[in-house]
Design an enzyme around this catalytic site. Structure first.
Site, mmCIF file in Angstrom:
data_model
loop_
_atom_site.group_PDB
_atom_site.id
_atom_site.type_symbol
_atom_site.label_atom_id
_atom_site.label_comp_id
_atom_site.label_asym_id
_atom_site.label_seq_id
_atom_site.Cartn_x
_atom_site.Cartn_y
_atom_site.Cartn_z
ATOM 1 N N HIS A 161 0.836 -1.214 0.000
ATOM 2 C CA HIS A 161 0.000 0.000 0.000
ATOM 3 C C HIS A 161 0.869 1.261 0.000
ATOM 4 O O HIS A 161 0.446 2.311 0.491
ATOM 5 C CB HIS A 161 -0.947 0.040 1.208
ATOM 6 C CG HIS A 161 -1.683 -1.232 1.437
ATOM 7 N ND1 HIS A 161 -2.909 -1.490 0.869
ATOM 8 C CD2 HIS A 161 -1.344 -2.337 2.145
ATOM 9 C CE1 HIS A 161 -3.311 -2.706 1.230
ATOM 10 N NE2 HIS A 161 -2.362 -3.243 1.994
ATOM 11 N N SER A 282 14.917 20.881 -17.003
ATOM 12 C CA SER A 282 13.704 21.650 -17.244
ATOM 13 C C SER A 282 14.113 22.955 -17.904
ATOM 14 O O SER A 282 15.175 23.511 -17.610
ATOM 15 C CB SER A 282 13.008 21.918 -15.912
ATOM 16 O OG SER A 282 12.231 23.083 -15.997
ATOM 17 N N LYS A 288 16.231 21.128 -11.864
ATOM 18 C CA LYS A 288 15.545 19.871 -12.165
ATOM 19 C C LYS A 288 16.379 18.863 -12.946
ATOM 20 O O LYS A 288 17.161 19.207 -13.812
ATOM 21 C CB LYS A 288 14.283 20.164 -13.021
ATOM 22 C CG LYS A 288 13.148 20.819 -12.291
ATOM 23 C CD LYS A 288 12.500 19.953 -11.226
ATOM 24 C CE LYS A 288 11.655 18.843 -11.782
ATOM 25 N NZ LYS A 288 10.479 19.317 -12.507
#
Ligand code: ARG
Length: 466
Positions: A161, A282, A288
């Site tokens: 989960h 980016s 990034k």
């Protein structure tokens, strides 16, 4: 009766030429020319059989063979002029053949139809594609195993989960993907048998009146057998549907792996670094580094699933035998092959270039009370029923949360307050190392068990035809 000037190879019964719009709409040459080499291979085998069976003369066969080989060269050298007006790969080649060798070229299609011809071409193509894909899966599997071996002693948090569950060995996690790929590979290998049956001889749908030798053609083209029913041979595309399903499932497995790589590379996890070559920056945010390759793999499952749905849908409700609907099978099949081939190649390379932040991963393996199950199992081994021990440990975890402690920071006195069965040996059981190593049954995460599983995997890869 004087012959009308032929507009198309099949046009004798037509009184007006096909509308340009219809011609453009129905032509497939722009994409099925990709099957040219297989079409020629099939035609060579078919014409040789016609000659062997004395359906055409030796001299006609020799001319056909020479002409087809010449066309093959022209295509390879990109000098063949493909014409929409000639509809598809088959008619383009046949027309050129007649241009080159005259009337003998008109005999190639004896006892054959484009219906059994295209089914043969597609099967030859998919047989090769399957072999190439299997090889690429093996390369990826090998790189995955080397990656796992390099990280054999590294533990990590195992999740269910997406919540911290139990510590596991990182190599065990990677080996899980090896197993998925192993089943994918076996599915492709198994499906190859069903691809590898010869449709030729089925002609348009009912077979042919000439004394053909289908088994000879099958052997010549290295098919394992002949399709047993002519109607089925020309019409069903289950072998292509199956191929696309296997492609989709493999991509699905890689999308799961990709999702994990993306998460692990996020600063919130910081478990791995994918080398710069496989990432992009980016245009606006200078800090990034984006994991484009795994993201695209994840996204491309949309494509392969779409291709599978396209094939299932085009086959649905088709009455026997051949219908033009089947022409729509080519582009999805090609796209799934291309997507899979490219993905397998880039993935194999990317896996070789992943750096693991071992300290971070191992530290996280002990987070979130990940050894709580070990504590519960410890109490069971001392005689407590599992449901009771589950409850005791839940209370202990609650105590630890309230007091901002890890399990190993709880004093023996406190442990004893919750259960008299707990002794000081508990501190070995609730370590990450203790937890991982205790699961030493087949399929478990113990380091030696995983090392053995990897060895078995390597052995299976080195076996021929695996
Ligand atoms: N281009 C066709 C296909 O891809 C070849 C078979 C055409 N047969 C026919 N009867 N029109 O299926």
């Amino acid at each position: 009766m004087p012959m009308k000037k032929q507009i198309k190879k099949w046009s004798g019964r037509f009184n007006e030429p096909v509308d340009q719009l219809v011609q453009d709409y129905t032509a497939s040459v722009n994409f099925d020319k990709r099957l040219a080499a297989y079409d020629i291979e099939g035609s060579l085998a078919h014409s040789e059989m016609l000659q062997k069976q004395k359906i055409i003369s030796v001299s006609d066969f020799n001319k056909i063979k020479k002409g087809l080989l010449q066309i093959n060269e022209l295509i390879k050298e990109n000098k063949f002029e493909w014409k929409i007006a000639d509809e598809d790969v088959h008619l383009n080649i046949e027309k050129k053949l007649t241009e080159l060798i005259g009337d003998a070229g008109k005999k190639l299609h004896t006892g054959r139809s484009r219906n059994d011809q295209i089914a043969t071409d597609l099967r030859l193509y998919l047989r090769d594609a399957t072999d190439s894909i299997v090889k690429k899966i093996i390369t990826l599997q090998k790189n995955l195993l080397s990656f796992a071996k390099k990280n054999i002693g590294v533990s990590m948090p195992g999740l269910t989960h997406l919540q911290i569950a139990q510590p596991i060995s990182f190599a065990h996690h990677l080996h899980a993907y090896f197993e998925m790929l192993e089943r994918d590979k076996k599915r492709f290998i198994d499906a190859r048998k069903r691809i590898n049956q010869l449709p030729l001889g089925a002609a348009a749908l009912a077979g042919t009146t000439y004394p053909i030798d289908r088994k000879w053609v099958a052997k010549k083209l290295k098919f394992e057998g002949v399709c047993n029913n002519s109607l089925d041979a020309v019409s069903d595309r289950d072998f292509a549907i199956e191929f696309c399903f296997h492609a989709s499932l493999l991509m699905t497995h890689l999308s799961r792996f990709s999702e994990e790589l993306i998460m692990w590379m996020s600063p919130f996890f910081n478990f791995i670094e994918i080398s710069d070559r496989f990432c992009t920056g980016s245009s606006i945010m200078p800090q990034k580094k984006n994991p484009d390759v795994p993201e695209l793999v994840r996204g491309k499952v949309g494509r392969t699933n779409g291709n599978l749905m396209a094939l299932l849908t085009l086959m649905k409700s088709q009455p026997l035998a051949y219908n033009k609907d089947n022409q729509e099978d080519k582009e999805p099949v090609f796209d799934s092959v291309d997507t899979l081939e490219a993905t397998l190649v880039i993935y194999a390379d990317m896996i070789k270039n992943i750096k693991v932040n071992k300290e971070k991963m191992m530290a996280a393996a002990g987070d979130g009370f990940s050894t709580a199950t070990d504590l519960a199992d410890y109490l069971v081994k001392k005689g407590m029923p599992f449901r009771t021990s589950h409850e005791v440990v839940a209370e202990l975890v609650n105590f630890a949360i309230k007091n901002k402690l890890d399990l190993h920071e709880i004093t023996l006195d406190t442990f004893k307050h919750y259960s008299k069965l707990i002794d000081k040996d508990i501190y070995d059981v609730i370590t990450v190392e203790g937890s991982v190593q205790a699961r030493n049954h087949v399929g478990g995460t113990n380091t030696q068990t995983v090392a053995n599983a990897i060895k078995l995997a390597e052995q299976s890869l080195s076996k021929k035809g695996s």
